[in-house]
Design an enzyme around this catalytic site. Structure first.
Site, PDB file in Angstrom:
ATOM      1  N   PRO A  97     -34.837 -30.851 -22.594  1.00 22.74           N
ATOM      2  CA  PRO A  97     -33.879 -31.948 -22.426  1.00 22.74           C
ATOM      3  C   PRO A  97     -32.576 -31.696 -23.193  1.00 22.74           C
ATOM      4  O   PRO A  97     -31.557 -32.310 -22.927  1.00 22.74           O
ATOM      5  CB  PRO A  97     -34.624 -33.162 -23.006  1.00 22.74           C
ATOM      6  CG  PRO A  97     -36.054 -32.776 -23.059  1.00 22.74           C
ATOM      7  CD  PRO A  97     -36.092 -31.291 -23.244  1.00 22.74           C
ATOM      8  N   GLU A 124     -44.039 -32.919 -28.140  1.00 22.51           N
ATOM      9  CA  GLU A 124     -42.696 -33.287 -28.602  1.00 22.51           C
ATOM     10  C   GLU A 124     -41.736 -32.108 -28.539  1.00 22.51           C
ATOM     11  O   GLU A 124     -40.540 -32.273 -28.765  1.00 22.51           O
ATOM     12  CB  GLU A 124     -42.769 -33.833 -30.037  1.00 22.51           C
ATOM     13  CG  GLU A 124     -43.424 -35.201 -30.127  1.00 22.51           C
ATOM     14  CD  GLU A 124     -42.807 -36.182 -29.137  1.00 22.51           C
ATOM     15  OE1 GLU A 124     -43.545 -36.687 -28.281  1.00 22.51           O
ATOM     16  OE2 GLU A 124     -41.575 -36.400 -29.204  1.00 22.51           O
ATOM     17  N   ARG A 162     -34.319 -19.574  -3.498  1.00 20.21           N
ATOM     18  CA  ARG A 162     -33.676 -19.974  -2.236  1.00 20.21           C
ATOM     19  C   ARG A 162     -32.341 -19.270  -2.039  1.00 20.21           C
ATOM     20  O   ARG A 162     -31.916 -19.021  -0.913  1.00 20.21           O
ATOM     21  CB  ARG A 162     -33.449 -21.484  -2.264  1.00 20.21           C
ATOM     22  CG  ARG A 162     -32.932 -22.048  -0.975  1.00 20.21           C
ATOM     23  CD  ARG A 162     -32.729 -23.545  -1.076  1.00 20.21           C
ATOM     24  NE  ARG A 162     -32.123 -24.023   0.145  1.00 20.21           N
ATOM     25  CZ  ARG A 162     -30.821 -23.904   0.424  1.00 20.21           C
ATOM     26  NH1 ARG A 162     -29.996 -23.307  -0.458  1.00 20.21           N
ATOM     27  NH2 ARG A 162     -30.338 -24.334   1.563  1.00 20.21           N
ATOM     28  N   ASP A 177     -22.805 -20.782   3.113  1.00 19.64           N
ATOM     29  CA  ASP A 177     -21.515 -20.409   2.550  1.00 19.64           C
ATOM     30  C   ASP A 177     -20.380 -21.222   3.152  1.00 19.64           C
ATOM     31  O   ASP A 177     -19.401 -21.461   2.481  1.00 19.64           O
ATOM     32  CB  ASP A 177     -21.259 -18.918   2.803  1.00 19.64           C
ATOM     33  CG  ASP A 177     -22.334 -18.107   2.098  1.00 19.64           C
ATOM     34  OD1 ASP A 177     -22.892 -18.651   1.123  1.00 19.64           O
ATOM     35  OD2 ASP A 177     -22.637 -17.009   2.536  1.00 19.64           O
TER      36      ASP A 177
END
Ligand SMILES: O=C(NCc1ccc(CNCc2ncc[nH]2)cc1)c1csc2nc[nH]c(=O)c12
Length: 254
Positions: A97, A124, A162, A177
């Site tokens: 995070p 944690e 991908r 594109d």
């Protein structure tokens, strides 16, 4: 491309190894995904990988030692798969995070790597000394709280796989594109022609490819303006797109 994922829940990665486009990339050996469980690098009978935090507080912290041995093992495996195992070619990435938020532009940059070693946290978090010793970059999915780094690791690998060459077939990569980057997608329709009393926009049945392309682009513009004004602000049209935008603006004036 080589991926080593370090996680106490290796079974979770069947999701990308066994299904869809990522699964096919693995089957076709365009991609290798190896899961390394830090529990296999513990030396006590309980195979401990977490402990109470120094300084007190809730939850548990992942210990440095098993993770460091797992990373060393991953580096060995990566080199056996032909990766140049250094920060520039095969970085150690910690899903966290506290990391940089993942974006399509950073995904495209990461397709240049020989491979990557991805560290998934639970509890944690991880002992800071492991992070400072081994981690090259931290990546977050965004500002919401999950229960662990495994899903973020799969999202990262899915998005990078991908964008590798020869993964998405020719048409898809071509579409990729031209108009897709920077605008929301247009609506899609398929059989049957009628659903719940609704038909398909006539232009899509016309076989007039130029008109269909124009209609789809105008839908992308309309939706981006309506739903994501932030994207629309940032959108920089190509020369081709600028011409179409001018034509659309003129058409609106009539
Ligand atoms: O491992 C991940 N999450 C598990 C997790 C959740 C909460 C805590 C503890 N944080 C306490 C705190 N934070 C701020 C102040 N105090 C640590 C780890 C994760 C990896 S990438 C990602 N991207 C988006 N969201 C995510 O949760 C993740």
């Amino acid at each position: 491309m080589y991926f080593a994922v370090i996680s106490i829940f290796p079974e979770m990665f069947a999701t990308i190894r066994e299904f869809g486009i990522t699964g096919r990339a693995v089957t076709q050996k365009q991609v290798t995904i190896e899961c390394i469980n830090p529990r296999d690098f513990t030396s006590d009978n309980y195979r401990r990988i977490d402990e109470r935090p120094y300084g007190g507080g809730p939850g548990m912290v992942m210990m440095a030692e098993p993770l460091s041995q797992a990373i060393e093992d991953a580096r060995l495996r990566a080199s056996q798969h032909g990766c140049r195992v250094d920060k520039a070619h095969c970085p150690v990435i910690y899903m966290s995070p506290q990391g940089q938020t993942l974006s399509e532009s950073s995904v495209v940059d990461m397709t240049e790597y020989d491979g990557m070693i991805i560290l998934c946290g639970r509890y944690e978090g991880i002992d800071e000394r492991l992070l400072s010793q081994y981690v090259d970059m931290e990546i977050s999915l965004g500002d919401y709280v999950l229960t662990g780094g495994e899903l973020p690791a799969m999202v990262l690998m899915d998005s990078v796989i991908r964008r590798l060459p020869d993964i998405m077939g020719d048409d898809k990569s071509a579409e990729q594109d031209s108009f897709v980057d920077g605008l929301l997608d247009c609506p899609h329709y398929t059989k049957p022609h009628e659903f719940a009393g609704m038909a398909v926009p006539e232009v899509l049945l016309s076989g007039h490819h130029a008109n269909i392309a124009k209609w789809r682009f105008s839908q992308q513009v309309e939706r981006t303006q309506a739903r994501r004004p932030d994207l629309w602000q940032a959108f920089t049209p190509t020369v081709e797109q600028a011409k179409w935008l001018k034509a659309l603006a003129k058409a609106d004036k009539k």
